[in-house]
Each structure stands twice: as C-alpha cells, then as structure tokens.
Design an enzyme around this catalytic site. Structure first.
Site, PDB file in Angstrom:
ATOM      1  N   GLN A  42     -42.665  10.665 -40.498  1.00 40.47           N
ATOM      2  CA  GLN A  42     -41.632  10.557 -41.543  1.00 40.47           C
ATOM      3  C   GLN A  42     -42.267  10.508 -42.928  1.00 40.47           C
ATOM      4  O   GLN A  42     -41.850  11.217 -43.847  1.00 40.47           O
ATOM      5  CB  GLN A  42     -40.787   9.309 -41.290  1.00 40.47           C
ATOM      6  CG  GLN A  42     -39.874   8.913 -42.444  1.00 40.47           C
ATOM      7  CD  GLN A  42     -38.925   7.800 -42.084  1.00 40.47           C
ATOM      8  OE1 GLN A  42     -37.935   8.043 -41.420  1.00 40.47           O
ATOM      9  NE2 GLN A  42     -39.204   6.581 -42.506  1.00 40.47           N
ATOM     10  N   MET A  50     -44.410  -3.882 -35.527  1.00 35.05           N
ATOM     11  CA  MET A  50     -43.066  -4.426 -35.752  1.00 35.05           C
ATOM     12  C   MET A  50     -42.064  -3.288 -35.879  1.00 35.05           C
ATOM     13  O   MET A  50     -42.339  -2.266 -36.494  1.00 35.05           O
ATOM     14  CB  MET A  50     -43.053  -5.287 -37.004  1.00 35.05           C
ATOM     15  CG  MET A  50     -43.795  -6.569 -36.803  1.00 35.05           C
ATOM     16  SD  MET A  50     -43.368  -7.764 -38.059  1.00 35.05           S
ATOM     17  CE  MET A  50     -44.475  -9.080 -37.568  1.00 35.05           C
ATOM     18  N   LYS A 100     -46.125   3.194 -39.986  1.00 36.07           N
ATOM     19  CA  LYS A 100     -45.668   3.150 -38.585  1.00 36.07           C
ATOM     20  C   LYS A 100     -44.915   4.445 -38.258  1.00 36.07           C
ATOM     21  O   LYS A 100     -45.081   5.029 -37.193  1.00 36.07           O
ATOM     22  CB  LYS A 100     -44.774   1.933 -38.385  1.00 36.07           C
ATOM     23  CG  LYS A 100     -43.798   2.102 -37.253  1.00 36.07           C
ATOM     24  CD  LYS A 100     -43.870   1.008 -36.270  1.00 36.07           C
ATOM     25  CE  LYS A 100     -43.020   1.260 -35.060  1.00 36.07           C
ATOM     26  NZ  LYS A 100     -41.726   1.843 -35.368  1.00 36.07           N
ATOM     27  N   HIS A 102     -40.787  -4.550 -43.004  1.00 35.27           N
ATOM     28  CA  HIS A 102     -40.004  -4.172 -44.188  1.00 35.27           C
ATOM     29  C   HIS A 102     -40.381  -5.054 -45.381  1.00 35.27           C
ATOM     30  O   HIS A 102     -40.464  -4.582 -46.515  1.00 35.27           O
ATOM     31  CB  HIS A 102     -38.500  -4.345 -43.922  1.00 35.27           C
ATOM     32  CG  HIS A 102     -37.943  -3.447 -42.872  1.00 35.27           C
ATOM     33  ND1 HIS A 102     -37.588  -3.897 -41.619  1.00 35.27           N
ATOM     34  CD2 HIS A 102     -37.681  -2.118 -42.878  1.00 35.27           C
ATOM     35  CE1 HIS A 102     -37.124  -2.895 -40.909  1.00 35.27           C
ATOM     36  NE2 HIS A 102     -37.169  -1.799 -41.637  1.00 35.27           N
ATOM     37  N   LEU A 145     -33.984  -6.204 -41.056  1.00 30.93           N
ATOM     38  CA  LEU A 145     -35.312  -6.214 -41.665  1.00 30.93           C
ATOM     39  C   LEU A 145     -36.240  -7.239 -41.012  1.00 30.93           C
ATOM     40  O   LEU A 145     -35.816  -8.330 -40.632  1.00 30.93           O
ATOM     41  CB  LEU A 145     -35.187  -6.500 -43.159  1.00 30.93           C
ATOM     42  CG  LEU A 145     -34.269  -5.546 -43.935  1.00 30.93           C
ATOM     43  CD1 LEU A 145     -34.280  -5.903 -45.419  1.00 30.93           C
ATOM     44  CD2 LEU A 145     -34.659  -4.092 -43.744  1.00 30.93           C
ATOM     45  N   HIS A 146     -37.504  -6.866 -40.910  1.00 31.98           N
ATOM     46  CA  HIS A 146     -38.524  -7.743 -40.350  1.00 31.98           C
ATOM     47  C   HIS A 146     -39.710  -7.769 -41.309  1.00 31.98           C
ATOM     48  O   HIS A 146     -39.659  -7.195 -42.410  1.00 31.98           O
ATOM     49  CB  HIS A 146     -38.936  -7.273 -38.948  1.00 31.98           C
ATOM     50  CG  HIS A 146     -39.226  -5.804 -38.884  1.00 31.98           C
ATOM     51  ND1 HIS A 146     -40.316  -5.233 -39.510  1.00 31.98           N
ATOM     52  CD2 HIS A 146     -38.552  -4.784 -38.294  1.00 31.98           C
ATOM     53  CE1 HIS A 146     -40.312  -3.932 -39.302  1.00 31.98           C
ATOM     54  NE2 HIS A 146     -39.239  -3.621 -38.574  1.00 31.98           N
ATOM     55  N   GLU A 147     -40.791  -8.385 -40.863  1.00 40.63           N
ATOM     56  CA  GLU A 147     -41.964  -8.570 -41.722  1.00 40.63           C
ATOM     57  C   GLU A 147     -42.549  -7.220 -42.180  1.00 40.63           C
ATOM     58  O   GLU A 147     -43.120  -7.123 -43.268  1.00 40.63           O
ATOM     59  CB  GLU A 147     -42.995  -9.431 -40.970  1.00 40.63           C
ATOM     60  CG  GLU A 147     -44.144  -9.956 -41.772  1.00 40.63           C
ATOM     61  CD  GLU A 147     -43.773 -10.567 -43.131  1.00 40.63           C
ATOM     62  OE1 GLU A 147     -44.516 -10.304 -44.101  1.00 40.63           O
ATOM     63  OE2 GLU A 147     -42.759 -11.280 -43.235  1.00 40.63           O
ATOM     64  N   SER A 206     -37.472  -2.711 -35.711  1.00 40.46           N
ATOM     65  CA  SER A 206     -36.141  -3.298 -35.456  1.00 40.46           C
ATOM     66  C   SER A 206     -35.756  -3.104 -33.999  1.00 40.46           C
ATOM     67  O   SER A 206     -35.000  -3.900 -33.432  1.00 40.46           O
ATOM     68  CB  SER A 206     -35.099  -2.629 -36.351  1.00 40.46           C
ATOM     69  OG  SER A 206     -35.495  -2.727 -37.698  1.00 40.46           O
ATOM     70  N   GLY A 252     -43.406   3.107 -44.565  1.00 38.55           N
ATOM     71  CA  GLY A 252     -44.432   2.534 -43.698  1.00 38.55           C
ATOM     72  C   GLY A 252     -45.176   3.614 -42.912  1.00 38.55           C
ATOM     73  O   GLY A 252     -44.595   4.621 -42.494  1.00 38.55           O
TER      74      GLY A 252
HETATM   75  O1  PAF Z   1     -37.357   4.600 -41.747  1.00 41.51           O
HETATM   76  C1  PAF Z   1     -36.131   4.386 -41.777  1.00 41.51           C
HETATM   77  O2  PAF Z   1     -35.657   3.249 -41.644  1.00 41.51           O
HETATM   78  C2  PAF Z   1     -35.173   5.551 -41.985  1.00 41.51           C
HETATM   79  O3  PAF Z   1     -35.627   6.692 -41.336  1.00 41.51           O
HETATM   80  C3  PAF Z   1     -34.881   5.833 -43.459  1.00 41.51           C
HETATM   81  C4  PAF Z   1     -36.131   6.259 -44.214  1.00 41.51           C
HETATM   82  C5  PAF Z   1     -34.300   4.599 -44.120  1.00 41.51           C
HETATM   83  C6  PAF Z   1     -33.864   6.968 -43.606  1.00 41.51           C
HETATM   84  O4  PAF Z   1     -32.653   6.630 -43.001  1.00 41.51           O
END
Ligand code: PAF
Length: 283
Positions: A155, A186, A151, A39, A35-37, A188, A149
C-alpha cells in the site's frame, strides 16, 4: 489541545484553510479506525512533521471484496478519539459512507502494475479502492505530509507511486511496523484471532525474520529456498494457510531469484482460521 471532530467535507476544508492562514503546516494519517499502538506511532510521527495533525477514520467499502470482512470490521470511535488525542492528533475527520462513497461514484484511480502482485493478486480491486479513497482524502485534506505504516508495505509503495504519477504535492512518510512483545505485527484484525490462534500467530514474523537473517549473513540468498523454509514453518508450526510468500525487489515489487541486499522485501499473507495476517521484512 482538544480534538476537533468533523464529519463534513466543507467544515474540514474551512478548518484546514483557517489553520493554513495562520501559517501552520498540515500532516495527515488516513485510517480505518479501531486504532492501536501501530496507528499511534503514525500519529506521533505526523505530529513531529507538522502542528496540525488530521486523522481520518473511515472504513472504506471500496477496498473490500464481496466475501471479505467489511460488515464485521471492528469499529470503536470513542476509543479512537482517545488514541488520537494521546498521540498528538488534533483534527478527526470521520465522514459517513454517503459523504465519501456516494452511490453515483464512478471515477476510480487505477493503481497500475504494482497492484497486480502480492495482496493485489489475491484481493482484486483492493488497491483500486485504496487509491481512490486516499486520492479523495488527499484532495479534501490537502496535507503537506501523509503518514503510512510499513506493515502495509505494498500500500505504501503504491501510494508513493500514485502521488508521484498524479503530481500530488504531498510528502509520503513511512513508519516502521509496531509489534506485540512476541513479534506479531499490530493490526486491527488481530482481534479476530482465537486465543489458540493468537498463540501461534507470531510464527509468521519469526519465519520471515529467520529468512532475513539467513540472507544477510549469506547462509541462504536463494529466493526459492528462503520461501520454502518460510512456508514450511507457516504450515507446520503455525497451522496457517499460505496465501503468498514472495521475495521481491522493494522498488518495483518484481520477484527476485536471489536477494539484493538493500532492496529486498520478503512479504507474506497467511490465513490463520478465518483471519488473514500480512507481514514483511526488508533488507
Ligand atoms: O491502511 C488503511 O487503514 C487503509 O487502507 C487506508 C489507507 C486508510 C485507506 O482506506
């Protein structure tokens, strides 16, 4: 409040049902950890929405292609716990692979046509894997709100469609991309960049932002010309390999010939060395 760390579906269900019986609402942030800023901003938003904030950390094998980075995807659960707690999360769901993706898992969620463009075109099966795991997590956590997000704009748009089409009683909340001081979104995966690549990486956002600016002041609204100027900067200034640069309508991700102010997204994916960076601007 302490961070409660839970690995089993049954314990998570009991914990949530106990909180719900106290009349508390639940918000949820699904993540793949490291996790970063960015998240942290999602978790802070989730904490604004409801007092019970569940964060999942699960590197989902279903959304990685055979030649992608599943095995080397960065992981650091102790660091993740600190980020979650500091940002206002109070339940961490960190199941093992056999809990969420047992070998006899067969039924998958088909994300439909929104997944056939942009990242979906270059990562076949990716959004099917995302939707399947997110649907499972939604059924396990049963949150009132789920935070994603911008970003990962495609999705977010696909998850909104899934929630609407499959009648999940969940409000999907989008949070703006968090950027480094030089504009790099940002991620990962930024940890994969060499020092030299990291120096060149911000050109991606600069090129997108320049195109957005030209479009909104009316200097250039032609999608083909905007794409051309972005691609030229990515290749010449950044030394990147373009996966795609597309100008699309936000509502249905259909390519545009001319920008529609208020409903346009310019999205890009670029390989810088071995690292695939994605970013977008919307206007
Ligand atoms: O965005 C993400 O980190 C992933 O695609 C998610 C939504 C956790 C599903 O694995």
């Amino acid at each position: 409040m302490d961070l409660e760390t839970i690995e089993s579906v049954e314990t998570l269900r009991q914990t949530i049902s106990c909180k719900r019986s106290e009349g508390l609402r639940v918000s949820f942030v699904p993540t793949m950890g490291f996790l970063h800023e960015g998240h942290a901003a999602l978790i802070r938003k989730a904490a604004e929405m409801a007092p019970v904030v569940v964060v999942s950390v699960f590197v989902n094998p279903l959304q990685f292609g055979p030649s992608e980075d599943f095995d080397r995807y960065p992981r650091d659960i102790e660091h993740d716990k600190k980020v979650i707690l500091a940002a206002g999360g109070n339940v961490l769901f960190a199941p093992s692979a056999d809990v969420l993706t047992p070998i006899n898992l067969e039924v998958m969620v088909d994300p439909g046509s929104l997944a056939s463009v942009l990242c979906g075109r270059s990562r076949p099966g990716h959004f099917r894997g995302v939707c399947t795991i997110v649907a499972k997590l939604f059924n396990i956590v049963q949150p009132d709100y789920a935070v994603f997000g911008w970003k990962d704009a495609q999705q977010l748009i696909i998850i909104k469609k899934m929630v609407s089409d499959l009648n999940f009683p969940i409000e999907i909340v989008g949070v703006e991309t968090v950027r480094e001081a030089d504009g790099l979104a940002m991620s990962s995966r930024n940890v994969y960049l060499s020092a030299e690549e990291r120096r060149r990486a911000p050109v991606l956002y600069q090129a997108l932002e320049q195109a957005r600016h030209r479009a909104i002041i009316g200097d250039c609204t032609d999608a083909h010309l905007l794409r051309k100027s972005i691609i030229s900067r990515i290749v010449n200034e950044m030394g990147g390999r373009v996966d795609y640069v597309e100008v699309v309508r936000i509502s249905d991700l259909v390519p545009l010939n001319d920008v529609e102010i208020g409903n346009t997204m310019i999205a890009a994916a670029v390989f810088l060395g071995q690292t695939r960076l994605i970013d977008n601007v919307r206007f």
